[in-house]
Design a protein around this motif. Structure first.
Motif, PDB file in Angstrom:
ATOM      1  N   LEU A  45       0.806  -1.213   0.000  1.00 25.39           N
ATOM      2  CA  LEU A  45       0.000   0.000   0.000  1.00 25.39           C
ATOM      3  C   LEU A  45       0.844   1.271   0.000  1.00 25.39           C
ATOM      4  CD1 LEU A  45      -2.783  -0.905   2.590  1.00 25.39           C
ATOM      5  CD2 LEU A  45      -2.807  -1.200   0.119  1.00 25.39           C
ATOM      6  N   VAL A  46       2.116   1.144   0.250  1.00 30.10           N
ATOM      7  CA  VAL A  46       2.960   2.328   0.379  1.00 30.10           C
ATOM      8  C   VAL A  46       3.492   2.742  -0.988  1.00 30.10           C
ATOM      9  CG1 VAL A  46       5.027   3.289   1.422  1.00 30.10           C
ATOM     10  CG2 VAL A  46       3.581   1.734   2.738  1.00 30.10           C
ATOM     11  N   ALA A  47       3.052   3.917  -1.463  1.00 27.03           N
ATOM     12  CA  ALA A  47       3.462   4.369  -2.788  1.00 27.03           C
ATOM     13  C   ALA A  47       4.845   5.016  -2.752  1.00 27.03           C
ATOM     14  CB  ALA A  47       2.430   5.356  -3.330  1.00 27.03           C
ATOM     15  N   ALA A  48       5.138   5.751  -1.675  1.00 25.16           N
ATOM     16  CA  ALA A  48       6.410   6.453  -1.568  1.00 25.16           C
ATOM     17  C   ALA A  48       7.441   5.585  -0.857  1.00 25.16           C
ATOM     18  CB  ALA A  48       6.210   7.762  -0.816  1.00 25.16           C
ATOM     19  N   ARG A  49       8.707   6.005  -0.929  1.00 20.82           N
ATOM     20  CA  ARG A  49       9.780   5.295  -0.242  1.00 20.82           C
ATOM     21  C   ARG A  49      10.172   6.056   1.012  1.00 20.82           C
ATOM     22  NH1 ARG A  49      14.617   4.504  -4.199  1.00 20.82           N
ATOM     23  NH2 ARG A  49      14.364   6.768  -4.354  1.00 20.82           N
ATOM     24  N   GLU A  50      10.752   5.349   1.971  1.00 15.06           N
ATOM     25  CA  GLU A  50      11.195   6.002   3.193  1.00 15.06           C
ATOM     26  C   GLU A  50      12.299   7.010   2.901  1.00 15.06           C
ATOM     27  OE1 GLU A  50       9.685   5.950   5.815  1.00 15.06           O
ATOM     28  OE2 GLU A  50       8.699   4.030   6.097  1.00 15.06           O
ATOM     29  N   ARG A  51      13.240   6.621   2.009  1.00 18.53           N
ATOM     30  CA  ARG A  51      14.360   7.511   1.688  1.00 18.53           C
ATOM     31  C   ARG A  51      14.912   7.150   0.325  1.00 18.53           C
ATOM     32  NH1 ARG A  51      15.580   3.888   5.069  1.00 18.53           N
ATOM     33  NH2 ARG A  51      15.068   5.200   6.837  1.00 18.53           N
ATOM     34  N   ARG A  52      15.708   8.028  -0.238  1.00 24.18           N
ATOM     35  CA  ARG A  52      16.335   7.782  -1.525  1.00 24.18           C
ATOM     36  C   ARG A  52      17.467   6.773  -1.375  1.00 24.18           C
ATOM     37  NH1 ARG A  52      18.803  13.144  -3.479  1.00 24.18           N
ATOM     38  NH2 ARG A  52      19.834  12.816  -1.473  1.00 24.18           N
ATOM     39  N   ASP A  53      17.773   6.080  -2.474  1.00 25.97           N
ATOM     40  CA  ASP A  53      18.903   5.155  -2.463  1.00 25.97           C
ATOM     41  C   ASP A  53      20.205   5.888  -2.185  1.00 25.97           C
ATOM     42  OD1 ASP A  53      17.166   3.090  -3.082  1.00 25.97           O
ATOM     43  OD2 ASP A  53      17.540   3.209  -5.245  1.00 25.97           O
ATOM     44  N   ALA A  54      20.263   7.155  -2.596  1.00 27.19           N
ATOM     45  CA  ALA A  54      21.488   7.937  -2.416  1.00 27.19           C
ATOM     46  C   ALA A  54      21.763   8.289  -0.962  1.00 27.19           C
ATOM     47  CB  ALA A  54      21.408   9.228  -3.237  1.00 27.19           C
ATOM     48  N   ASP A  55      20.748   8.214  -0.108  1.00 31.33           N
ATOM     49  CA  ASP A  55      20.910   8.627   1.281  1.00 31.33           C
ATOM     50  C   ASP A  55      21.439   7.484   2.143  1.00 31.33           C
ATOM     51  OD1 ASP A  55      20.126  11.212   0.772  1.00 31.33           O
ATOM     52  OD2 ASP A  55      18.009  10.810   1.151  1.00 31.33           O
ATOM     53  N   THR A  56      22.647   7.074   1.864  1.00 32.97           N
ATOM     54  CA  THR A  56      23.320   6.031   2.633  1.00 32.97           C
ATOM     55  C   THR A  56      23.930   6.647   3.901  1.00 32.97           C
ATOM     56  OG1 THR A  56      25.426   6.392   1.515  1.00 32.97           O
ATOM     57  CG2 THR A  56      23.887   4.814   0.503  1.00 32.97           C
ATOM     58  N   PRO A  57      24.257   5.823   4.882  1.00 33.57           N
ATOM     59  CA  PRO A  57      24.916   6.371   6.080  1.00 33.57           C
ATOM     60  C   PRO A  57      26.182   7.156   5.745  1.00 33.57           C
ATOM     61  CG  PRO A  57      24.175   4.133   6.492  1.00 33.57           C
ATOM     62  CD  PRO A  57      23.951   4.392   5.032  1.00 33.57           C
ATOM     63  N   GLU A  58      26.937   6.676   4.765  1.00 35.43           N
ATOM     64  CA  GLU A  58      28.172   7.369   4.378  1.00 35.43           C
ATOM     65  C   GLU A  58      27.865   8.739   3.768  1.00 35.43           C
ATOM     66  OE1 GLU A  58      28.667   3.173   4.832  1.00 35.43           O
ATOM     67  OE2 GLU A  58      27.339   4.283   3.462  1.00 35.43           O
ATOM     68  N   ALA A  59      26.836   8.790   2.937  1.00 34.80           N
ATOM     69  CA  ALA A  59      26.477  10.042   2.277  1.00 34.80           C
ATOM     70  C   ALA A  59      25.921  11.066   3.270  1.00 34.80           C
ATOM     71  CB  ALA A  59      25.461   9.779   1.171  1.00 34.80           C
ATOM     72  N   LEU A  60      25.287  10.571   4.336  1.00 40.70           N
ATOM     73  CA  LEU A  60      24.648  11.473   5.297  1.00 40.70           C
ATOM     74  C   LEU A  60      25.568  11.863   6.449  1.00 40.70           C
ATOM     75  CD1 LEU A  60      21.132   9.771   5.607  1.00 40.70           C
ATOM     76  CD2 LEU A  60      21.729  11.780   4.258  1.00 40.70           C
ATOM     77  N   GLU A 150      15.978  12.456   2.476  1.00 40.19           N
ATOM     78  CA  GLU A 150      16.405  12.645   3.864  1.00 40.19           C
ATOM     79  C   GLU A 150      17.534  13.661   3.968  1.00 40.19           C
ATOM     80  OE1 GLU A 150      17.944  10.025   7.713  1.00 40.19           O
ATOM     81  OE2 GLU A 150      17.623   9.061   5.766  1.00 40.19           O
ATOM     82  N   ALA A 151      18.457  13.625   3.024  1.00 41.30           N
ATOM     83  CA  ALA A 151      19.588  14.562   3.038  1.00 41.30           C
ATOM     84  C   ALA A 151      19.092  16.004   3.044  1.00 41.30           C
ATOM     85  CB  ALA A 151      20.497  14.324   1.841  1.00 41.30           C
ATOM     86  N   ALA A 152      18.096  16.303   2.210  1.00 46.51           N
ATOM     87  CA  ALA A 152      17.565  17.662   2.149  1.00 46.51           C
ATOM     88  C   ALA A 152      16.885  18.050   3.458  1.00 46.51           C
ATOM     89  CB  ALA A 152      16.587  17.790   0.982  1.00 46.51           C
ATOM     90  N   GLY A 153      16.234  17.082   4.108  1.00 43.67           N
ATOM     91  CA  GLY A 153      15.604  17.365   5.394  1.00 43.67           C
ATOM     92  C   GLY A 153      16.618  17.720   6.460  1.00 43.67           C
ATOM     93  N   ILE A 154      17.698  16.929   6.558  1.00 43.55           N
ATOM     94  CA  ILE A 154      18.741  17.212   7.545  1.00 43.55           C
ATOM     95  C   ILE A 154      19.402  18.554   7.245  1.00 43.55           C
ATOM     96  CG2 ILE A 154      20.940  16.417   8.479  1.00 43.55           C
ATOM     97  CD1 ILE A 154      20.043  13.551   7.834  1.00 43.55           C
ATOM     98  N   ALA A 155      19.684  18.804   5.963  1.00 48.97           N
ATOM     99  CA  ALA A 155      20.316  20.063   5.570  1.00 48.97           C
ATOM    100  C   ALA A 155      19.431  21.256   5.911  1.00 48.97           C
ATOM    101  CB  ALA A 155      20.632  20.046   4.081  1.00 48.97           C
ATOM    102  N   ARG A 156      18.119  21.082   5.768  1.00 51.08           N
ATOM    103  CA  ARG A 156      17.196  22.185   6.069  1.00 51.08           C
ATOM    104  C   ARG A 156      17.234  22.523   7.551  1.00 51.08           C
ATOM    105  NH1 ARG A 156      15.344  26.572   3.614  1.00 51.08           N
ATOM    106  NH2 ARG A 156      13.078  26.705   3.434  1.00 51.08           N
ATOM    107  N   LEU A 157      17.233  21.523   8.416  1.00 47.80           N
ATOM    108  CA  LEU A 157      17.307  21.783   9.845  1.00 47.80           C
ATOM    109  C   LEU A 157      18.631  22.450  10.210  1.00 47.80           C
ATOM    110  CD1 LEU A 157      15.734  18.588  11.478  1.00 47.80           C
ATOM    111  CD2 LEU A 157      14.659  20.800  11.028  1.00 47.80           C
ATOM    112  N   ALA A 158      19.719  22.008   9.580  1.00 51.14           N
ATOM    113  CA  ALA A 158      21.017  22.627   9.832  1.00 51.14           C
ATOM    114  C   ALA A 158      21.019  24.089   9.407  1.00 51.14           C
ATOM    115  CB  ALA A 158      22.109  21.856   9.096  1.00 51.14           C
ATOM    116  N   GLU A 159      20.424  24.362   8.248  1.00 51.70           N
ATOM    117  CA  GLU A 159      20.351  25.734   7.730  1.00 51.70           C
ATOM    118  C   GLU A 159      19.564  26.638   8.666  1.00 51.70           C
ATOM    119  OE1 GLU A 159      18.104  28.051   4.039  1.00 51.70           O
ATOM    120  OE2 GLU A 159      18.338  25.880   3.986  1.00 51.70           O
TER     121      GLU A 159
END
Length: 222
Positions: A45-60, A150-159
């Motif tokens: 039932l879930v159309a969206a994903r929790e996070r992008r494939d690019a948002d790995t622990p290393e990338a974040l 997720e990366a954009a969300g974390i960056a927004r809070l930092a900003e």
């Protein structure tokens, strides 16, 4: 002029029918997710994903270091909201898994549902941080990022220099479980016994404004 054979015509018709069937199935899945009682953990039932494939622990890792977000709340002392009991999400601060129902148990909670691209959300988040500063241990403010980036969300809070716990919820599991309106920002006030006191699909401009709602709905004064 090119004339199609009978076989080619039937092939084209078949392709069109399959495409139409896929489109109908996707629409049905989205509608099922919106229906009362839909299980937000049902992968079908879930159309969206929790996070992008690019948002790995290393990338974040660097973004997390810059944002310096506090850890998400962990298990409380009493049963939490039953609608959230089976939902597990990632804590943006460190990538740990949070069992949402248990984490909110025994607390007066302000859940702030937002997304990095939402202008009113950006205006409101500093007020949420100020609310937490004033309330101290009397209240727990948790932000819920409702976009798979997720990366954009974390960056927004930092900003914004907002240091509040952030749950990554790109598939909108919490919103589906609590049947909130499909708008951001939305603020949900939850009592310490796990019951939902109020759902507020609107933006706030100050800690005073949010605090008035908290005092009236949760009886928390500060």
């Amino acid at each position: 002029m090119v004339r199609l054979t009978t076989g080619a015509r039937w092939t084209i018709v078949g392709v069109v029918l399959v495409a139409a069937l896929i489109a109908v199935m996707l629409l049905q899945q989205r509608e099922q997710l919106r229906r009362p009682g839909a299980d937000p953990n049902d992968q079908g039932l879930v159309a969206a994903r929790e996070r992008r494939d690019a948002d790995t622990p290393e990338a974040l890792a660097e973004l997390r270091r810059q944002a310096q977000l506090p850890p998400c709340p962990q298990s409380g002392s009493t049963p939490g909201p039953s609608a959230l009991a089976t939902i597990s999400l990632e804590c943006a601060a460190d990538g740990s898994t949070v069992q949402v129902g248990l984490a909110l148990a025994g607390r007066n909670v302000v859940l702030n549902l937002w997304a990095y691209w939402c202008g009113p959300c950006a205006d409101e988040l500093p007020a949420m941080a100020e609310l937490q500063r004033r309330a101290g241990d009397k209240l727990t403010v948790v932000t819920v990022h409702q976009d798979e980036n997720e990366a954009a969300g974390i960056a927004r809070l930092a900003e914004l220099h907002v240091r509040l716990p952030m749950l990554q919820d790109g598939a909108r599991r919490i919103a589906a479980a609590l049947r909130t309106p499909n708008v951001v920002p939305t603020t949900i006030l939850i009592r310490a016994d796990g019951s939902v006191a109020r759902v507020l699909p609107r933006s706030f401009t100050s800690a005073d404004e949010i605090g008035a709602e908290v005092e009236q709905a949760l009886g928390v004064r500060f």
